[in-house]
Design an enzyme around this catalytic site. Structure first.
Site: not given
Length: 156
Positions: A63, A65, A89, A132
């Site tokens: 993703c 991150d 995000c 996350c």
């Protein structure tokens, strides 16, 4: 429609253009995520060369991150400060922010017990954003491992 909305809500560039009510309504973010995103706690850096500072840098290639989390530990072994910098995000930023809040005041052993599931539950992260909270747990562990390495002690 759902796919385009998910893509839109995952983009950091789009997140910056949406207000808090828009984030909650369009992307389904919980108010705690929005609060940590709009008012992140402990953003910044500590001196990575200091012997009493541990730095963890982790990322999720799938993703994009990337999370840097640093801890400062006093002579008694208590975490007295924590900072983070995250590219990702809203859920990644919120997870980092919450993680720094939670590690402060804890011993190394106590900080090691912080689990991604607790972070996810506190922020009410949806299943698609659980990575996350996993990054935040990994960042905590990496920072603690770096600190232990500098102290020349075995990580617990």
């Amino acid at each position: 429609m759902a796919a385009s909305l998910a893509k839109k809500c995952a983009s950091p560039a789009i997140l910056k253009t949406l207000s808090a009510p828009q984030l909650r309504m369009q992307c389904g973010y919980h108010k705690k995520v929005v609060d940590h995103y709009e008012n992140p706690k402990n953003v910044g850096s500590l001196d990575k060369n200091a012997k009493n500072v541990g730095t963890g840098l982790v990322g999720a290639p799938a993703c994009g991150d990337v999370m840097k989390l640093q801890i400062e530990v006093d002579e008694a072994g208590k975490i007295v400060n924590a900072k983070f910098k995250t590219f990702g995000c809203g859920s990644a930023i919120a997870s980092s922010s919450l993680a720094t809040e939670w590690v402060k005041g804890k011993s190394i052993d106590e900080a090691l017990k912080i689990k991604n599931t607790e972070i996810a539950k506190e922020l009410s992260l949806p299943p698609v954003k659980l990575h996350c909270s996993m990054l935040a747990e990994d960042a905590i562990k990496a920072a603690l491992a770096d600190y232990c390495l500098k102290q020349e002690v075995e990580p617990v």
